[in-house]
Design an enzyme around this catalytic site. Structure first.
Site, short mmCIF file in Angstrom:
data_model
loop_
_atom_site.label_atom_id
_atom_site.label_comp_id
_atom_site.label_asym_id
_atom_site.label_seq_id
_atom_site.Cartn_x
_atom_site.Cartn_y
_atom_site.Cartn_z
N LYS A 119 0.83 -1.20 0.00
CA LYS A 119 0.00 0.00 0.00
C LYS A 119 0.87 1.25 0.00
O LYS A 119 1.81 1.35 0.76
CB LYS A 119 -0.92 -0.01 1.22
CG LYS A 119 -1.94 -1.16 1.20
CD LYS A 119 -2.78 -1.21 2.46
CE LYS A 119 -1.98 -1.67 3.65
NZ LYS A 119 -2.85 -1.96 4.83
N THR A 169 -9.33 8.63 8.77
CA THR A 169 -8.87 7.45 8.03
C THR A 169 -8.74 6.21 8.92
O THR A 169 -8.08 5.25 8.54
CB THR A 169 -7.51 7.74 7.38
OG1 THR A 169 -6.56 8.11 8.40
CG2 THR A 169 -7.61 8.86 6.36
N GLY A 229 -9.08 2.82 10.26
CA GLY A 229 -9.59 1.55 9.74
C GLY A 229 -9.44 1.35 8.25
O GLY A 229 -10.04 0.44 7.68
N THR A 230 -8.63 2.19 7.57
CA THR A 230 -8.50 2.04 6.12
C THR A 230 -7.85 0.70 5.74
O THR A 230 -8.25 0.07 4.76
CB THR A 230 -7.67 3.18 5.51
OG1 THR A 230 -6.44 3.30 6.24
CG2 THR A 230 -8.42 4.49 5.58
N GLY A 231 -6.86 0.26 6.51
CA GLY A 231 -6.21 -1.02 6.21
C GLY A 231 -7.15 -2.19 6.36
O GLY A 231 -7.19 -3.10 5.52
N CYS A 232 -7.92 -2.19 7.45
CA CYS A 232 -8.91 -3.25 7.68
C CYS A 232 -9.93 -3.26 6.55
O CYS A 232 -10.31 -4.32 6.04
CB CYS A 232 -9.64 -3.02 9.00
SG CYS A 232 -8.59 -2.94 10.46
#
Length: 476
Positions: free
Chosen positions: A387, A418, A420-423
């Protein structure tokens, strides 16, 4: 060796060289898999043994890429030599019991049946699934219907192993099989006889799921975020917004909000194992997303259970390093993650600091992202989505596979919320894989979804707030 799951029989694609044209059979098989075929049966009537074996080995590699079983029609020797996952035999071929003696306990055996008696005998002799038909007239059996609806239902009800209906099935007539008890449909021309094989496979899968009253299911293995922005809660909302049924196995409870984490209560290994057993023995997930797991014991339990049940389409968000660069899990846990979980994943989604840990090198440019991804892919034998962000390469993400790499470009969205963007991204990828999309399409769709969730710009909490996971449903 791949274990047969009931979901594997949903769209059972049987090859036929009749429609090859200028394409290779391997190309056509890959198109069928890209559209969502869940199992391939390689049927050959014209090739000699050497050419058949060469073709089977090539198609086996493609099936492994999409994590679907390859079944060889009739030929036990080709199945053994090619490493195929199993064999399908007809009533005039070798009995299932003899096939089992040759293949051993780990291969998949399917048997063609048209009566209750044949089905019961096949089950007794060790068959793993049945092919029942013909249920509609075919080009080779015009104006006949060997197995009508009542007999089809009787056969399915008489045995405990799953069955597919075969013979003259198209997306237009398969709804007539609703309620019969089948696990899926086996087709030839309905996929390989169509001008757009990928689209035909996609249409057939959607219609079959509708006929069976099913929707794809995805499992999130992660911690609970009491504020709902990340972890299990974000995963559930993402999966629902992406049209899949969400299930969870909780690794930890957290007391947190948008300003930080106040406390963590970790699940015991025994209870996590119970959760996973309950899920896999009832509603088998089409895909699995794994989030943050900080305990070596829990990582081992997850790996053990995924291997035990033959889980597919595993997306691992290797949460190890915060944006600030601080380690979030111990060195021991990172070591077990590398050894046990990462090699099971179809794709991992590290951010820049996490990719640096996995590749053991600094990343300061787009070219270094490619170099690091290559190192990770080769070391752990999995696909890698590195990412962007972290002030590098804007919002562009890099997907690296053994076949090469692709950039997924995006605009950096001016939104401070932002959390929780990875989850969310990893869950959206898992959701699309569960629906039968290829990895590239899954990443593309997930990127589009997360961009929409950021652009919606909801503003909740006193700190870094959550994304708008439900923006799609409000737009509908």
């Amino acid at each position: 060796m791949m274990k047969l799951q009931k979901n594997d029989l949903l769209v059972y694609a049987v090859t036929d060289r009749h429609w090859l044209g200028d394409e290779t059979l391997a190309t056509q098989v890959e198109k069928a898999l890209q559209g969502g075929a869940t199992i391939i049966q390689l049927r050959e009537k014209t090739l000699d043994e050497a050419a058949f074996l060469e073709e089977a080995i090539e198609i086996k590699k493609i099936c492994e890429k999409y994590q679907v079983p390859l079944i060889i029609n009739d030929n036990v020797e080709i199945a053994l030599k090619s490493g195929a996952d199993g064999v399908h035999v007809g009533q005039s071929d070798m009995e299932a019991g003899n096939v089992r003696k040759i293949l051993g306990p780990d291969k998949i055996i399917g048997v063609s049946t048209a009566t209750v008696e044949e089905a019961l005998l096949a089950e007794e002799q060790g068959a793993d699934y049945l092919g029942i038909g013909a249920v509609f007239s075919t080009s080779t059996k015009e104006n006949t219907r060997d197995v009508d609806y009542d007999l089809l239902k009787a056969i399915c009800g008489a045995v405990k192993i799953p069955a597919v209906a075969i013979g003259g099935i198209t997306k237009e007539n398969l709804m007539q099989l609703k309620g019969s008890g089948i696990a899926g449909v086996a087709v030839v021309s309905a996929i390989f006889g169509q001008s757009d094989i990928k689209q035909a496979s996609m249409n057939l899968r959607k219609q079959t799921e509708k006929m069976l009253g099913k929707i794809p299911a995805a499992l999130s293995i992660a911690g609970s975020d009491s504020s709902g922005g990340a972890g299990i809660q974000a995963d559930i909302k993402t999966m629902i917004a992406n049209d899949v049924y969400a299930m969870t196995a909780i690794t930890a409870l957290t007391a947190q909000n948008t300003t930080g984490v106040a406390g963590i209560f970790e699940t015991t290994p025994e209870f996590l194992a119970q959760q996973l057993d309950c899920i896999f023995t009832d509603i088998f997930p089409n895909a699995v997303k794994i989030g943050m797991v900080s305990s070596t014991e829990l990582i081992r339990i997850i790996a053990d259970k995924l291997e035990e049940y033959g889980a597919k389409h595993i997306v691992l968000d290797p949460v190890m390093v915060a944006t600030s660069g601080s380690k979030l899990i111990s060195e021991d846990a990172i070591a077990v993650l590398k050894e046990r979980l990462i090699p099971l994943a179809e794709v991992i989604t590290p951010n820049i600091p996490e990719a640096e840990v996995l590749a053991n090198r600094k990343i300061t440019s787009a070219q270094e992202m490619v170099q690091a991804a290559k190192i990770i892919c080769e070391a752990y034998h999995c696909n890698v989505l590195v990412k962007g962000g972290h002030q590098l390469n804007d919002a562009n993400d890099l997907l690296y596979t053994k076949d090469g790499f692709r950039w997924f470009y995006g605009d950096r969205i001016d939104n401070p919320n932002t959390h929780g963007t990875g989850c969310t991204l990893s869950s959206a990828i898992a959701s699309n894989l569960a629906k039968g999309c290829s990895l590239e399409v899954s990443v593309e769709n997930a990127k589009s979804y997360i961009s929409g969730a950021l652009k919606s710009k909801i503003d909740l909490g006193k700190g870094s707030g959550p994304l708008d996971h439900g923006f799609v449903m409000r737009q509908a």
